[in-house]
Design a protein around this motif. Structure first.
Motif: not given
Lengths: 337, 337, 337, 337
Positions: A250-255, A265
């Protein structure tokens, strides 16, 4: 049951582990500290209001009323402390590296096997990252059939002048070395290092980027890019091509942001934020596994040994430019968990 | 300092909070339990090996040696227990709803103000979700200028036959009601409810989906879709249009998958997984704020009151089809944190 | 001005080009056809209501009143037709391969240079794909500084039993060979081929997947995965790591779908859809460049030669397992555009 | 067969259509032009080397040897030219608006029905955008069951001082009005307009943003945000919530960029680029449908009428703040295609 822990080495990472155990994790408490800088340890006792005792030496701390020892001293000091703790029958959480040489790791393995049960867990935290765990679970469930090719990227924004070419293997790639063979449940067979076109954003003594080609015993090919002056982010990626599809971390969680003619993001610049939860999880696993089974969790001392042998071959490959064999015996049953 | 906590109501959510505090969070311990089903409470004491005492009534538990009371009983019982705890000067963590009527919330506020300091935190956990916190931080930093329009989606895969039309407001939308005015730092002015074309996948007594239109005092428009039989996932979204761009909640972290002619990421079916970390965080905030400031953190009793008044207007709007005013006095300074 | 075109070879791809020029593109018309199957050509004349003449041989067609010849016959026949057309001073659009050997390509280059002006364009359509063009533009603008490492994936869902191991290079990788050196504006230096763990979903005579490692003269490293039985999609990817960041080809445009516990976008199963616009664009470029400059656009005969020499080295590398040198002279000024 | 076309009105959009038909599209040629500025038309004839004649009036052009008339003059002049062309039995491609009043559209409908066959296509190009077509196809295939709620965003970076509040409906929303009822195959029932908090980045005479709430006869709810000074991009979005999932328009195709602590993709600032292919496609459809069926394709004059009636109600709703009914008779069979 609360696990009584002593910490040998109270520098930056030791301090973080103490904060972790004191503030964010249940089931353990810090009761003893040892450091060559006594005032450092005592400052920590005050900062975290610990009910803990200072010991001048690792031997004294190990001999005290502690169930487990966290080894977070300077790398070259690990082996000796670990051996003492194992001989005393104490549990050990050892920061990477387990030892600075493969031989040192082997001595630890021998000591542990002599004790008749696993006592030690090595601090390779990536196995406890939620993303890698999802990846492991999906691979184990054969969601994409057999894995055939992996490609990884380990990028840092920048390194300082103390960072040398071999550290790309022994300090940076070491995390991929540990996590990838676990991920595909296979052993390494060989390693090769290539130097592609070099970035202008690096000091002259360093090779950067570097490309590493690992092959496992079953033939899985691993293409790893190490780039420690990439500038733009701390960016860890892992992609597995299997017989029926592809899985990626997964990509790093970000707005989600739509602004200035871009949808974007944010990425991380600071590596500490990337695996913060994984550090918490590895200690939770250590404490809970001891409570449930009487032994800590993975990675084991054997995994520490695998990493050391593979890194040795990697450094040799950096120098030779050739395919270097990775000579590892079968994993002993003692270490299969 | 370890906060001694008593739990009133040891059903599903009470049990989860007990596990949370015992297994995953530092700084507090469960020392007392009360429940109308004594055997239930005693089973929990055994399951988690608690060193805790059972009390037949909330009054006895509050009178015992506890610093804080977790109120996780049946909703209609909240108000009475909360009032007793506040009058005894104990800290309170009250699951939503604070009370089942706005008047009940008002009585709690009056009782708390009489005590001269904030003692209570309400269990609206979304404010502690990492995504909403990133959103709040970016909005406060004016990254997209002033917020002008919000759109939200609160989708559940399915509800059972006990779910009634008003619950779309008082049980489901209630989370948006709490988190959104905090997010934009504004108060609500009015609410309207629309019924769009209805899904075939619902029981006949229920209106589903529903669209809610909230307007804040400064004119921010909020478009919220409530769809509790959407089938495909538990899917929470929030998007804020500002003067200079758009911000959206992060997607749930998931592996990238390329398979079967699709690139995809998994969504959650189970709502419990979505805000698991947020539940931990709200208790961490409760415990740490008390230690640091002598009062718990937000959401306050006032926020519970805002939610109740807004939900009342929302239920009225469901029935009238009209724009309903939301009458709220200014937030007292006592509750500004 | 309308370019009068003759088509030599009216099989599947010839027919598509005829439809393209007749239905979707301005500035040219099909006036002559030649094919070993006369009825095939005549059917096309009827289907598209062409005002075109059939010729029994390529020589007769070239001698007729045509400005340009499209060579879309069987690969081994290309060289001879191309040489005749060039000697007659006619423009040529030649489908890949330009010739089946590097020597054949060299003969075409010599013939064209003898004519004193460029007459030929090769049908490597990827350079006309909107995604690759965005990538080229961003790289030329140094948006990520100098390119250092490329990684590509060329995946097909499935191939039939006629597909042999060498075709992974001469038919599949050939598109990457052409487009990548153009993208980074550099020449190839060497090529190596690895065989990772093999998929179960392949016929026994075939090596699949294959990994190709190309190095350019300036040291750029290219990692290309060829996987022609990947099952899940026709999936082309290209990612360029530069000194200041990473650029990737856009994903294929597709609806956002949230359904069945997944958020997803569709991938293509059919390769024909992937580069449909690129085929149109390459012919537009051919026609417009001739009108504006008197010569067609790129890729030139030299690019066809580069592809042939590189593919030869690639096939050698498949067999030797070694790093094979790619021996190419400097691009003559005649071919710099 | 080549369709002979005359163009009435050779301003910016007329010129673009002429370029389109001359350079990018097969099957038609421009043979006649008319404009109040003769020199403008003659410049175009020179620029595109047209074999075309200038006519001083639309009547003369219509009377000449043209099969079809493109009406791209000033909006208020459309109706008269269209009526003349229809009466002469010529095909008409009319830029939006079909007429400036609903009554004008009705007169065109009556004239066309009197001719006994459809002759006219209106220039609402969105129906020919690849993204909307994918959406239409997926909705028609019931991939998400019945559509229940739509939300759309029509954002422009900036408008000049000539842009007035009503233009948000008659110039901007008009595209959503046309494309959305086609998408869900339903008629509009009512429209309401809300003014949320206003942006500081607008001139004082303008309401911006505006929120429009449309309801269809079957109850589908459409939430459309019009924001013409959003600053960050020209950004068109459309999301359809159905009984079984959600479908969204594809994002604009763009490179993946990882740079400066962000992963991003570029958005468009210039609206002309967004629907460029759609403009080409609508003319291809016009030409091909006439060739195949003797009538042009959609949108029909009836669609132009629907847009006019809906926009009228929208302007009324802007002023009244109330729900305004949209009174439309059933679509005549004559216009069902």
């Amino acid at each position: 049951m609360t696990l009584k822990m002593g910490v040998v080495g109270t520098g930056a990472i030791g301090r973080e582990h103490i904060e972790r155990i004191t503030k964010r994790i249940s089931g353990a408490e810090i009761v003893a500290l040892s450091d060559i800088h006594q005032e450092n340890a005592e400052q920590i006792i005050r900062d975290f209001k610990l009910d803990a005792q200072f010991f001048a030496t690792d031997a004294e701390l190990i001999a005290a009323d502690v169930d487990a020892v966290i080894v977070s001293s300077w790398g070259p000091a690990h082996e000796e402390t670990v051996l003492k703790a194992i001989e005393a029958g104490k549990y050990v959480f050892c920061e990477k590296p387990l030892a600075t040489t493969a031989e040192g790791c082997k001595r630890i393995i021998d000591a542990e096997m002599k004790q008749g049960k696993r006592l030690l867990q090595v601090g390779f935290m990536r196995r406890y990252d939620a993303g890698y765990q999802m990846l492991k679970q999906a691979l184990d469930a054969k969601e994409i059939g057999e894995p055939l090719m992996l490609s990884c990227q380990h990028f840092n924004p920048q390194v300082d002048e103390n960072y040398t070419t071999d550290m790309a293997v022994v300090d940076t790639l070491i995390h991929e070395i540990d996590v990838l063979h676990w991920l595909v449940d296979d052993d390494y067979e060989s390693i090769q290092v290539f130097y592609p076109k070099q970035t202008k954003n690096k000091l002259s003594h360093l090779k950067d980027p570097q490309i590493v080609h690992l092959v496992t015993k079953s033939g899985i090919s691993i293409h790893a890019e190490i780039f420690v002056n990439c500038g733009y982010a701390y960016d860890i990626q892992c992609r597995v091509v299997g017989e029926d599809g592809i899985l990626s971390l997964p990509e790093v969680s970000s707005l989600g942001i739509r602004k200035d003619a871009k949808r974007s993001e944010n990425l991380l610049m600071d590596w500490k934020k990337r695996f913060m939860d994984a550090y918490d999880n590895e200690f939770n696993a250590f404490i809970n596994a001891i409570e449930k089974t009487g032994s800590p969790s993975y990675p084991t001392a054997w995994d520490g040994y695998v990493a050391a042998v593979t890194a040795d071959a990697g450094v040799k490959a950096q120098q030779s430019g050739e395919v270097e064999k990775i000579d590892l015996p079968e994993t002993p049953d003692f270490y299969r968990i």
